[in-house]
Design a protein around this motif. Structure first.
Motif, mmCIF file in Angstrom:
data_model
loop_
_atom_site.group_PDB
_atom_site.id
_atom_site.type_symbol
_atom_site.label_atom_id
_atom_site.label_comp_id
_atom_site.label_asym_id
_atom_site.label_seq_id
_atom_site.Cartn_x
_atom_site.Cartn_y
_atom_site.Cartn_z
ATOM 1 N N GLN A 1 -0.633 3.279 7.337
ATOM 2 C CA GLN A 1 -0.378 2.498 6.148
ATOM 3 C C GLN A 1 0.766 1.512 6.364
ATOM 4 O O GLN A 1 1.548 1.644 7.306
ATOM 5 C CB GLN A 1 -0.062 3.414 4.963
ATOM 6 N N VAL A 2 0.862 0.551 5.457
ATOM 7 C CA VAL A 2 1.834 -0.514 5.587
ATOM 8 C C VAL A 2 3.004 -0.251 4.658
ATOM 9 O O VAL A 2 2.882 -0.402 3.454
ATOM 10 C CB VAL A 2 1.193 -1.873 5.246
ATOM 11 N N ASN B 1 -6.373 -0.499 4.525
ATOM 12 C CA ASN B 1 -5.381 0.331 3.852
ATOM 13 C C ASN B 1 -5.997 1.239 2.787
ATOM 14 O O ASN B 1 -5.313 2.095 2.242
ATOM 15 C CB ASN B 1 -4.313 -0.544 3.189
ATOM 16 N N GLY C 1 -5.578 4.931 7.754
ATOM 17 C CA GLY C 1 -4.249 4.470 8.122
ATOM 18 C C GLY C 1 -4.206 3.917 9.534
ATOM 19 O O GLY C 1 -5.234 3.754 10.163
ATOM 20 N N PRO D 1 -6.687 -6.150 4.726
ATOM 21 C CA PRO D 1 -6.107 -5.164 3.814
ATOM 22 C C PRO D 1 -7.049 -4.021 3.444
ATOM 23 O O PRO D 1 -6.599 -2.963 3.013
ATOM 24 C CB PRO D 1 -5.750 -5.995 2.577
ATOM 25 N N THR E 1 1.564 5.325 1.021
ATOM 26 C CA THR E 1 1.436 6.063 2.276
ATOM 27 C C THR E 1 0.719 7.381 2.047
ATOM 28 O O THR E 1 1.054 8.133 1.156
ATOM 29 C CB THR E 1 2.834 6.351 2.862
ATOM 30 N N ALA F 1 0.827 -1.194 0.000
ATOM 31 C CA ALA F 1 0.000 0.000 0.000
ATOM 32 C C ALA F 1 0.866 1.250 0.000
ATOM 33 O O ALA F 1 1.978 1.266 0.496
ATOM 34 C CB ALA F 1 -0.915 0.007 1.227
#
Length: 219
Positions: free
Chosen positions: A213-214, A206, A211, A203, A4, A2
């Protein structure tokens, strides 16, 4: 992976099938003294060997259909943090009764110890199920967290057995001793969830612009 959101901090939340890459920590800035043990553990490479022993069991517990419960897929996020409240609550209540409850509270303290030890089993299994999803260096802290909880579980179980056999003073001593690794494990668990944002989640989170985020930091 993902992207940001520009207004949100980068975090480390490993997801099923979207595991973050392994990295080695770089110590750029000092931390408060109380936070340094967790940072030291992140650089403790010897923990990787112990982690490899856990990996096969972790993968087995994370396979369908078990993952609906062990990884919390039914809930949309990890179930392990919620389950930890059960043994922590029961064990803490038992130790509190030992300290201030007097002789009349002995039976209640023993029952709380037994229930806490039973509830620790599914709690531990859900934690192990998540382990293989956690990248380095966070996995090293998770390994220490698991080991400390294992020691606490054995000591609390021994406390329960001692009381059942009429050795109340021994049981109290074991319970008090168990509180030390249990507390240390809780501190490391807080580091994983609060600082490193480790935890399974759907997921879809996301994609809602909330957030975190990953993503690993790029510099």
């Amino acid at each position: 992976m993902a992207t940001t959101h520009p207004d949100q901090p980068v975090s480390n939340v490993p997801l099923p099938n979207d595991r973050l890459p392994d990295v080695e920590p770089v110590r750029r800035t000092p931390l408060p003294l109380a936070a340094q043990p967790a940072r030291w553990l992140e650089g403790w490479r010897a923990a990787d060997a112990a982690g490899r022993v856990m990996a096969p069991l972790s993968r087995a517990l994370a396979r369908p259909p078990l993952d609906r419960w062990t990884l919390g897929k039914t809930l949309g996020h990890a179930i392990h943090p919620a389950l930890t409240d059960l043994p922590i609550g029961f064990w803490t209540s038992a130790v509190t009764l030992d300290v201030i409850g007097g002789p009349d509270a002995r039976r209640s303290a023993q029952q709380l110890l037994g229930i806490g030890t039973l509830s620790a089993l599914p709690t531990a299994l859900t934690g192990v199920a998540e382990w293989d999803q956690i990248p380095r260096p966070e996995s090293r802290v998770a390994t220490a967290h698991a080991a400390l909880n294992g020691v606490a579980m054995v000591l609390f179980a021994g406390s329960y057995v001692a009381r059942r056999r009429g050795r109340y003073a021994v049981g109290v001593g074991l319970g008090l001793a168990a509180s030390v690794p249990a507390t240390a494990a809780g501190v490391l668990g807080g580091h994983l969830t609060g600082v490193r944002h480790v935890g399974i989640r759907d997921p879809a989170y996301n994609a809602d612009d909330v957030g975190p985020q990953v993503q690993r930091p790029t510099s």
